[in-house]
Design a protein around this motif. Structure first.
Motif, PDB file in Angstrom:
ATOM      1  N   ASN A  71       0.878  -1.295  -0.002  1.00 25.54           N
ATOM      2  CA  ASN A  71       0.264  -0.062  -0.145  1.00 25.54           C
ATOM      3  C   ASN A  71       0.932   1.374  -0.004  1.00 25.54           C
ATOM      4  OD1 ASN A  71      -1.597   2.199   1.161  1.00 25.54           O
ATOM      5  ND2 ASN A  71      -3.177   0.595   1.274  1.00 25.54           N
ATOM      6  N   ASN A 125     -14.360  -8.041   5.089  1.00 21.21           N
ATOM      7  CA  ASN A 125     -14.849  -7.029   4.335  1.00 21.21           C
ATOM      8  C   ASN A 125     -14.735  -5.600   5.056  1.00 21.21           C
ATOM      9  OD1 ASN A 125     -16.221  -9.001   2.650  1.00 21.21           O
ATOM     10  ND2 ASN A 125     -18.122  -8.818   3.900  1.00 21.21           N
ATOM     11  N   ARG A 126     -14.550  -5.298   6.026  1.00 23.79           N
ATOM     12  CA  ARG A 126     -14.324  -4.135   6.735  1.00 23.79           C
ATOM     13  C   ARG A 126     -12.847  -3.947   6.637  1.00 23.79           C
ATOM     14  NH1 ARG A 126     -15.955  -1.504  12.519  1.00 23.79           N
ATOM     15  NH2 ARG A 126     -15.161   0.617  11.922  1.00 23.79           N
ATOM     16  N   TRP A 127     -11.928  -4.799   6.997  1.00 24.70           N
ATOM     17  CA  TRP A 127     -10.331  -4.309   7.055  1.00 24.70           C
ATOM     18  C   TRP A 127      -9.630  -5.282   6.089  1.00 24.70           C
ATOM     19  CZ3 TRP A 127      -9.918  -0.594  10.293  1.00 24.70           C
ATOM     20  CH2 TRP A 127     -11.024  -0.245  11.111  1.00 24.70           C
ATOM     21  N   GLY A 128      -9.867  -6.071   5.406  1.00 26.95           N
ATOM     22  CA  GLY A 128      -9.312  -6.624   4.358  1.00 26.95           C
ATOM     23  C   GLY A 128      -8.323  -7.955   5.245  1.00 26.95           C
ATOM     24  N   CYS A 129      -8.955  -8.273   6.433  1.00 26.52           N
ATOM     25  CA  CYS A 129      -7.987  -9.290   7.196  1.00 26.52           C
ATOM     26  C   CYS A 129      -8.513 -10.595   7.563  1.00 26.52           C
ATOM     27  CB  CYS A 129      -7.571  -8.278   8.578  1.00 26.52           C
ATOM     28  SG  CYS A 129      -7.088  -9.557   9.966  1.00 26.52           S
ATOM     29  N   CYS A 175      -2.232 -12.218   7.563  1.00 21.54           N
ATOM     30  CA  CYS A 175      -3.913 -12.075   7.454  1.00 21.54           C
ATOM     31  C   CYS A 175      -4.361 -11.278   6.313  1.00 21.54           C
ATOM     32  CB  CYS A 175      -4.294 -11.359   8.846  1.00 21.54           C
ATOM     33  SG  CYS A 175      -3.895  -9.779   8.991  1.00 21.54           S
ATOM     34  N   SER A 176      -3.464 -10.469   5.690  1.00 25.61           N
ATOM     35  CA  SER A 176      -4.006  -9.746   4.437  1.00 25.61           C
ATOM     36  C   SER A 176      -3.686 -10.201   3.145  1.00 25.61           C
ATOM     37  CB  SER A 176      -3.741  -8.214   4.561  1.00 25.61           C
ATOM     38  OG  SER A 176      -3.952  -7.935   6.014  1.00 25.61           O
ATOM     39  N   HIS A 197     -15.565  -9.239   9.328  1.00 32.83           N
ATOM     40  CA  HIS A 197     -14.151  -8.379   9.513  1.00 32.83           C
ATOM     41  C   HIS A 197     -13.378  -8.173   8.270  1.00 32.83           C
ATOM     42  CE1 HIS A 197     -10.939  -7.470  12.244  1.00 32.83           C
ATOM     43  NE2 HIS A 197     -10.093  -8.228  11.403  1.00 32.83           N
TER      44      HIS A 197
END
Length: 196
Positions: free
Chosen positions: A20, A152-156, A104-105, A150
């Motif tokens: 990123n 969907n919100r954080w990409g984790c 996790c990502s 989770h």
């Protein structure tokens, strides 16, 4: 990431990598604020699942002159140039590879771990601080139930079996486990692995 852990590094050269660009730009601001405290830092837009460059050329070695006398401001302008495209590194480029809450990502954490091993020198260490599936069924049931929201919100993917991924990596790559520790109901995993 954003360079949150910069104060914990006491090394001559440091490469911070993230997929990123905005995270790395924020890290470059922290470097400016820490002028004089943090030297020899290179920011690299890089994908841990595709970080290995096997073409024959010298490794990226950081910024400034070999003596490390360049100002952080000069480093930042060079950083901006490097952040225009994805970077790759030759095999065995680093003494230590650290991943902090990144597996996790990843789309493919197994490939990311394999790439970390490839860019680490023999005798070097791979240090992982991760989170994932715990050791308590109740906690894991909660993680499974909330995983999609989770993500969907954080990409984790916070319920990945990171401990199993690390065990598999050690066995496949012949790494020497130096230290391994779990806490927070087993959901936080720290491992120090040595490449032979």
């Amino acid at each position: 990431g954003t360079g949150r852990n910069l104060p914990y590094y006491s090394v001559a050269k440091l490469t911070l990598a993230d997929t990123n660009r905005d995270m790395l730009i924020e890290a470059s601001a922290k470097l400016r604020d820490a002028e004089g405290e943090v030297q020899g830092v290179q920011l690299a837009l890089a994908d841990s699942e595709d970080i290995l460059d096997e073409s024959p050329r010298p490794a990226l070695t950081g910024h400034g002159d070999p003596g490390g006398e360049a100002s952080v401001a000069g480093q930042i302008s060079e950083q901006q140039r490097l952040l225009r495209s994805m970077q790759k590194f030759p095999p065995e480029s680093f003494d230590t590879v650290v991943d902090t809450f990144g597996l996790c990502s990843c789309k493919d954490p197994r490939t990311a771990l394999e790439q970390m091993v490839r860019v680490c020198r023999p005798g070097g260490r791979i240090i992982l601080l991760e989170h994932g599936k715990g050791t308590w069924k109740l906690i894991n049931d909660i993680l499974v139930a909330q995983e999609q929201a989770h993500f969907n919100r954080w990409g984790c993917h916070f319920n990945r079996d990171v401990d199993a991924l690390i065990t598999d990596l050690v066995e496949r790559e012949g790494l020497r486990p130096v230290w391994r520790w779990r806490t927070h109901f087993g959901t936080t995993i720290c491992a120090v692995l040595e490449k032979r």
